[in-house]
Scaffold this motif. Structure first.
Motif, short mmCIF file in Angstrom:
data_model
loop_
_atom_site.label_atom_id
_atom_site.label_comp_id
_atom_site.label_asym_id
_atom_site.label_seq_id
_atom_site.Cartn_x
_atom_site.Cartn_y
_atom_site.Cartn_z
N ASN A 213 14.59 5.25 1.05
CA ASN A 213 14.87 6.00 -0.17
C ASN A 213 13.97 5.59 -1.33
O ASN A 213 13.81 6.35 -2.30
CB ASN A 213 16.34 5.83 -0.57
CG ASN A 213 17.27 6.65 0.29
OD1 ASN A 213 16.88 7.70 0.81
ND2 ASN A 213 18.50 6.19 0.46
N SER A 214 13.40 4.39 -1.25
CA SER A 214 12.52 3.92 -2.34
C SER A 214 11.05 4.21 -2.07
O SER A 214 10.18 3.83 -2.86
CB SER A 214 12.71 2.40 -2.52
OG SER A 214 12.16 1.69 -1.42
N THR A 215 10.76 4.90 -0.99
CA THR A 215 9.37 5.16 -0.60
C THR A 215 8.66 6.06 -1.60
O THR A 215 9.21 7.06 -2.07
CB THR A 215 9.31 5.80 0.80
OG1 THR A 215 9.95 4.93 1.73
CG2 THR A 215 7.87 6.03 1.23
N GLU A 216 7.40 5.69 -1.90
CA GLU A 216 6.55 6.50 -2.77
C GLU A 216 5.38 7.03 -1.96
O GLU A 216 4.95 6.40 -0.98
CB GLU A 216 6.03 5.67 -3.94
CG GLU A 216 7.10 5.12 -4.86
CD GLU A 216 6.49 4.25 -5.95
OE1 GLU A 216 6.17 4.80 -7.03
OE2 GLU A 216 6.30 3.05 -5.70
N PHE A 217 4.83 8.16 -2.40
CA PHE A 217 3.72 8.78 -1.69
C PHE A 217 2.52 8.94 -2.63
O PHE A 217 2.68 9.27 -3.80
CB PHE A 217 4.15 10.14 -1.13
CG PHE A 217 5.25 10.03 -0.12
CD1 PHE A 217 4.96 9.84 1.23
CD2 PHE A 217 6.58 10.09 -0.51
CE1 PHE A 217 5.98 9.72 2.16
CE2 PHE A 217 7.61 9.96 0.41
CZ PHE A 217 7.30 9.78 1.76
N PHE A 218 1.34 8.70 -2.08
CA PHE A 218 0.11 8.72 -2.87
C PHE A 218 -0.99 9.45 -2.11
O PHE A 218 -0.89 9.66 -0.90
CB PHE A 218 -0.35 7.28 -3.17
CG PHE A 218 0.68 6.44 -3.88
CD1 PHE A 218 0.75 6.43 -5.26
CD2 PHE A 218 1.60 5.68 -3.16
CE1 PHE A 218 1.70 5.65 -5.92
CE2 PHE A 218 2.55 4.91 -3.81
CZ PHE A 218 2.60 4.90 -5.19
N MET A 219 -2.03 9.81 -2.84
CA MET A 219 -3.24 10.39 -2.26
C MET A 219 -2.92 11.60 -1.39
O MET A 219 -3.20 11.63 -0.19
CB MET A 219 -4.02 9.32 -1.47
CG MET A 219 -4.41 8.13 -2.33
SD MET A 219 -4.99 6.70 -1.41
CE MET A 219 -4.51 5.37 -2.53
N GLU A 220 -2.30 12.57 -2.03
CA GLU A 220 -1.92 13.83 -1.38
C GLU A 220 -0.99 13.58 -0.19
O GLU A 220 -1.10 14.21 0.86
CB GLU A 220 -3.16 14.61 -0.95
CG GLU A 220 -4.05 15.00 -2.13
CD GLU A 220 -5.30 15.76 -1.69
OE1 GLU A 220 -5.68 15.62 -0.51
OE2 GLU A 220 -5.86 16.47 -2.52
N ASP A 221 -0.08 12.63 -0.36
CA ASP A 221 0.93 12.27 0.64
C ASP A 221 0.36 11.64 1.90
O ASP A 221 1.07 11.49 2.91
CB ASP A 221 1.77 13.50 1.04
CG ASP A 221 2.65 13.99 -0.09
OD1 ASP A 221 2.85 13.23 -1.07
OD2 ASP A 221 3.14 15.12 -0.01
#
Length: 323
Positions: A213-221
């Motif tokens: 639930n704390s996961t973040e996404f970067f660089m166009e997922d």
């Protein structure tokens, strides 16, 4: 194919030895534990006196493995004819068990990490193999040593865990041929898989839910990053040894090519695990921070750094060197 001269030399070392020690890297995983237990079984069939050492706490899903309770606990002042270092890319990964190596007449390293530069008398480093367990199988099959059912079970554990249930790129056709041979030795594949992957306690499941639930996404997922703090573990009365498969699960998310899990060890001290798919070589990123591993599975430890700074640096290096 493993160098025939190295095989001959290993055979000579074993034949001339009676008291043998077997060790793998700290923070044991499926490949290290499976390799230790398989090699112990193979050497026992040759009549050798084998001490094996588990370098850290055993994760819950490996405790079903037979004879783990027979691991040696003390080694001070013990002398060995031969020492095996398994699945450990350098001496530091052996932690305090490096003292056993120093008290041994001959030493052999068997490993599949490409960053291993060789630190033993004999070094069999095979990065093209799926796992150290598979190298052990290939070595002793070629030398015509007996590989009994229990040794085969442990080799299977090493291979299935280090290939991510055979989905990683390191599981090539040769790996499947070797696994087919192991199955012919009547190992109970279904029971092994059940213990490894279908026996998770409820509190571990809940902890993983918090992390996801704390996961973040970067660089166009393409990059998924999550964190595991000491307070998370305390909440569910767990320790890091109980957590396995988190970073792999993050990589399984749609569009994600690289997954990152930052684990807090102590104040300003972290252990980072990374996984990737395809041509994304995360070992290059981990090497920048003093770690290493494989193209699709690598990691490092770092201290004296703020979490926000660490996160920023990792993402910068991933963007520059892995995507």
């Amino acid at each position: 194919m493993i160098n025939s001269k190295n095989l001959k030399k290993l055979d000579e070392f074993v034949e001339k030895s009676n008291k043998i020690a077997v060790v793998a890297h700290a923070d044991p995983d499926g490949d290290s534990i499976g390799s230790i237990m398989a090699l112990r079984e193979i050497l026992k069939t040759k009549g050798k006196d084998v001490d094996f050492f588990i370098n850290g706490e055993i994760p819950f899903n490996y405790k079903f493995i037979k004879d783990l309770d027979k691991a040696s606990l003390t080694y001070k002042e013990k002398k060995y004819d031969l020492f095996f270092a398994l699945d450990s890319s350098d001496e530091e990964r052996l932690a305090d068990k490096v003292d056993i190596m120093k008290n041994s007449k001959k030493t052999i390293c068997i490993d599949h990490h490409k960053t291993n530069n060789g630190y033993c008398n004999l070094n069999i480093i095979e990065p093209d193999f799926s796992s150290t367990g598979e190298i052990i199988y290939e070595i002793f099959k070629t030398l015509k040593y007996e590989i009994n059912e229990r040794a085969a079970e442990n080799i299977f554990i090493a291979i299935i865990t280090d290939t991510g249930k055979f989905i990683y790129d390191n599981a090539g056709y040769k790996t499947f041929e070797n696994v087919s041979d192991l199955l012919k030795l009547n190992i109970d594949k279904n029971e092994i898989v059940k213990n490894l992957y279908s026996s998770e306690p409820k509190n571990i499941f809940k902890l993983k839910a918090d992390v996801f639930n704390s996961t973040e996404f970067f660089m166009e997922d393409k990059v998924a990053l999550s964190c595991l703090f000491k307070e998370n573990l305390k909440k569910y009365n767990l320790s890091l040894k109980d957590i396995d498969g988190l970073v792999e699960r993050l990589r399984d998310i749609e569009n994600v090519e690289i997954s990152i899990l930052i684990k807090e060890l102590d104040h300003k001290t972290y252990k980072i695990s990374m996984r990737s798919l395809g041509n994304s070589d995360i070992s290059k990123v981990c090497e920048i921070f003093g770690g290493g591993g494989h193209k699709n599975a690598a990691g490092f430890k770092i201290d004296n750094i703020e979490f926000a700074t660490l996160k920023k640096l990792i993402l910068e290096e991933v963007e520059k060197n892995a995507l």
